[in-house]
Design an enzyme around this catalytic site. Structure first.
Site, short mmCIF file in Angstrom:
data_model
loop_
_atom_site.label_atom_id
_atom_site.label_comp_id
_atom_site.label_asym_id
_atom_site.label_seq_id
_atom_site.Cartn_x
_atom_site.Cartn_y
_atom_site.Cartn_z
N SER A 105 0.86 -1.20 0.00
CA SER A 105 0.00 0.00 0.00
C SER A 105 0.89 1.24 0.00
O SER A 105 2.02 1.19 0.53
CB SER A 105 -0.86 0.01 1.27
OG SER A 105 -1.46 1.28 1.44
N TYR B 249 -1.01 -1.15 10.39
CA TYR B 249 -1.21 -1.46 8.96
C TYR B 249 0.02 -1.01 8.15
O TYR B 249 0.53 -1.76 7.30
CB TYR B 249 -2.47 -0.74 8.49
CG TYR B 249 -2.85 -0.96 7.05
CD1 TYR B 249 -3.44 -2.15 6.64
CD2 TYR B 249 -2.63 0.03 6.09
CE1 TYR B 249 -3.81 -2.35 5.31
CE2 TYR B 249 -3.00 -0.16 4.76
CZ TYR B 249 -3.59 -1.35 4.38
OH TYR B 249 -3.95 -1.53 3.06
#
Ligand code: NDP
Length: 249
Positions: free
Chosen positions: A143, A156
């Site tokens: 990401s 995350y």
């Protein structure tokens, strides 16, 4: 002939969002596709049923990517059924957001296990097979948050940054055996994961993206298709952003 005719591909987290788009795109390009999911039994069966009804080779497995025995079972089943495994796409991922002072150990561990440990487990299990084949490739979904960081997503971001370091190491270890490993770093893609964000925050996010909109799961799937195909035969250890230009904004 499709770009992936007769290629055997495993996609983790194929029941929804980006994973589902990868399953559909790859099957339409001729691949024999296996995909995993955690809980979405109905959705997974529906994808499998619809794709098979159109003549595509798609098989769903309920398997937790954090569990080494379940991961081994998935890889063994793929290889026993088809005799090989060409591509693994580590796509399954979750968020458990909180600012670091409130982040619990459980939230940290759940995200690290689902997003990062699973990548290690699938890589280890599949690499054993690929080494014998002297062919294979891994595509790991990170990401932009793994590179830039994001307030409220330290767990995350750590898991997604970990994927980049892990993939580059694997690319170095396995290149001599004709095994490639690359990362896709999506930006804001419209899926159930991003539907959890408030409409106001999503609007703000969209305005900050140079291309001025969220991406679609299919736009990520097409880059995965390129990386899995022989068009990318000289690409390994790379991080490809699919983010409408967010990383340069
Ligand atoms: P979704 O939440 O839409 O789908 C997640 C998928 O992962 C589902 O198929 C889910 O299965 C599966 N999954 C979750 N936990 C497990 C587990 N323990 N074992 C096996 N499968 C599991 O996510 P997206 O499609 O939005 O995201 C896909 C990937 O892309 C993720 O890694 C995410 O971090 C990354 N990404 C997404 C972005 C976005 O904007 N959407 C941006 C950047 C990266 P089930 O349906 O059964 O729960």
């Amino acid at each position: 002939m499709g770009l992936l005719t007769n290629r055997v591909v495993l996609v983790t987290g194929g029941s929804r969002g980006i994973g589902k788009a990868i399953v559909e795109t790859f099957a339409k390009e001729g691949a024999v596709v296996f995909f995993t999911y955690a809980q979405s039994v109905e959705k997974a069966q529906q994808i499998e049923g619809e794709m098979r009804a159109h003549g595509f080779q798609v098989t769903a497995f309920q398997a937790n990517g954090c569990d080494a025995a379940q991961v081994e079972n998935v890889i063994n089943h793929v290889v026993e059924t088809t005799g090989k495994i060409d591509t693994v796409i580590n796509n399954a991922g979750i968020t458990k957001d909180n600012i670091v002072l409130r982040l619990t150990e459980a939230q940290w561990e759940e995200v690290m296990n689902t997003n990062l440990k699973s990548v290690f487990l699938y890589t280890k299990a599949a690499a054993k097979v690929m080494l014998g084949q002297k062919y294979g490739n891994f595509i790991n979904i990170s990401s932009v948050v793994g590179v830039a960081g994001n307030a409220g997503q330290s767990n995350y971001a750590a898991s997604k940054a970990g994927i980049i370091g892990f993939t580059r190491s694997v690319a170095k270890e396995l290149a001599s055996r004709n095994i490639r490993a690359n990362v896709i770093a999506p930006g804001y893609i419209s899926t159930e994961m991003t539907q959890a964000i408030s409409e106001e925050a999503r609007k703000k996010w969209e305005e900050s993206i140079p291309l001025g909109r969220a991406g679609t799961p299919e736009e990520v799937a097409r880059v995965a298709l390129f990386l899995a195909s022989d068009l990318a035969s000289y690409v390994t250890g790379s991080v490809i952003y699919v983010d409408g230009g967010s990383h340069i904004a």
